[in-house]
Design a protein around this motif. Sequence first.
Motif, mmCIF file in Angstrom:
data_model
loop_
_atom_site.group_PDB
_atom_site.id
_atom_site.type_symbol
_atom_site.label_atom_id
_atom_site.label_comp_id
_atom_site.label_asym_id
_atom_site.label_seq_id
_atom_site.Cartn_x
_atom_site.Cartn_y
_atom_site.Cartn_z
ATOM 1 N N PRO A 1 1.701 21.668 -23.572
ATOM 2 C CA PRO A 1 1.877 22.749 -24.456
ATOM 3 C C PRO A 1 3.465 22.784 -24.616
ATOM 4 O O PRO A 1 4.807 22.471 -24.005
ATOM 5 N N LEU B 1 -4.452 21.864 -18.092
ATOM 6 C CA LEU B 1 -4.474 23.095 -19.482
ATOM 7 C C LEU B 1 -4.558 24.568 -18.943
ATOM 8 O O LEU B 1 -4.490 25.580 -19.355
ATOM 9 N N TYR C 1 -2.668 26.093 -16.741
ATOM 10 C CA TYR C 1 -1.807 27.006 -18.188
ATOM 11 C C TYR C 1 -1.330 28.300 -18.821
ATOM 12 O O TYR C 1 -0.779 29.624 -19.033
ATOM 13 N N TYR D 1 -2.003 28.871 -28.108
ATOM 14 C CA TYR D 1 -2.126 27.475 -27.694
ATOM 15 C C TYR D 1 -2.751 26.223 -29.257
ATOM 16 O O TYR D 1 -4.122 26.988 -28.758
ATOM 17 N N ALA E 1 -4.405 23.821 -29.695
ATOM 18 C CA ALA E 1 -5.836 22.726 -29.217
ATOM 19 C C ALA E 1 -5.512 21.472 -30.459
ATOM 20 O O ALA E 1 -5.346 20.114 -29.832
#
Length: 349
Positions: free
Chosen positions: A92, A142, A145, A257, A259
């Motif tokens: 990220p 992830l 996060y 985010y 991906a």
Amino acid sequence: MIEIRPHDVLFFRESRDFTAGQAHVGRSVEPLPHTLAGAIMGALFARRAYDLLNLEVGNGVKKKPSNGEWRPGFSIEGVFFHDGSSPLFKMPMDIVETELGIGELKPYWPLKKEEPAVHASVQGKRTLRFSPLEGFVGKEFLMGYLRGEPALEDLDLLRPYLKEERVGIALNGLKTTVVGMFYRTEFLRLDEKSDKRVRIAVYLSESDEEKLKAVLGGEGVLKLGGESRFARFEFKDGELPIPEALEVPAGGTVRVYLATPVVGKFEDIKTTLIKKLGNVEFLKLFTGRRLKVTGWDMVERKPKPLKYALPAGTVFWFRVKESLSLPGKMSVGEMTWAGYGLAFTGVLG
């Protein structure tokens, strides 16, 4: 999922032209989702699965458009490097490197400005000096996060491939070297020397996976990337990890985010995300250089229209105006059938 293991190095063309003798170094980029979609379509075409490709084959090959736009009869959820236990996700872009160590970007509002500035937070310490962090992370990092609890102290930065340079020459009909045709190319070699052998994973819906498996069989060979290099594919059990749904109170900060790369204009992507999330306002975007999405249309026999995409690892921040429930994942942008536009949602802790 479809697991793809190349027999050798791979080469994925840069958007700029490379001609031996004119440009002496050709460098591979990471594979984009539509490249893998094209490899699968090539394997289907070789097996004459024209209906599954929405093609008509007679005197020539014609596309059968659906709602005015052509697409094959299957869709890809996402394409990732895979280490045998988990897909690997792009770091990220609001996780950064500082002189204090790896940190997480946080917003603050200097002089009561409406648009926030950012600082990096490293174990409770703040710094305004930071730089991007390149690499990949596993599923566990992830998901933490996205919950707002990134495990920065235990971060294992992954690099799924090595760059391998080779030298080439061009020969004429007499098998002697053509003047000026000495060149170098930089290939990607998936990391097979570590304890986890990296491969490429293509995730599809369960129904689409069954359709493809019925035509392609459980395993086989397809051609992938520049020079149509051979790679072995195999259908395997495996579901794409999805973040859990979260409740976010008013005043909280939502992370979106990317991906996989998202095709489209920034303003259009931002507007779509706001509509999907609800009553939120845009705060910040953390992204890299836009990707060029192009290629050669094998049916039309001409270049595909040039499109641009925000790269995987891009992060949007939104401030929540009233409490909302996050959906976990969303699809946004163009060409989502080819594996683009997969976005995960989370919170900034």
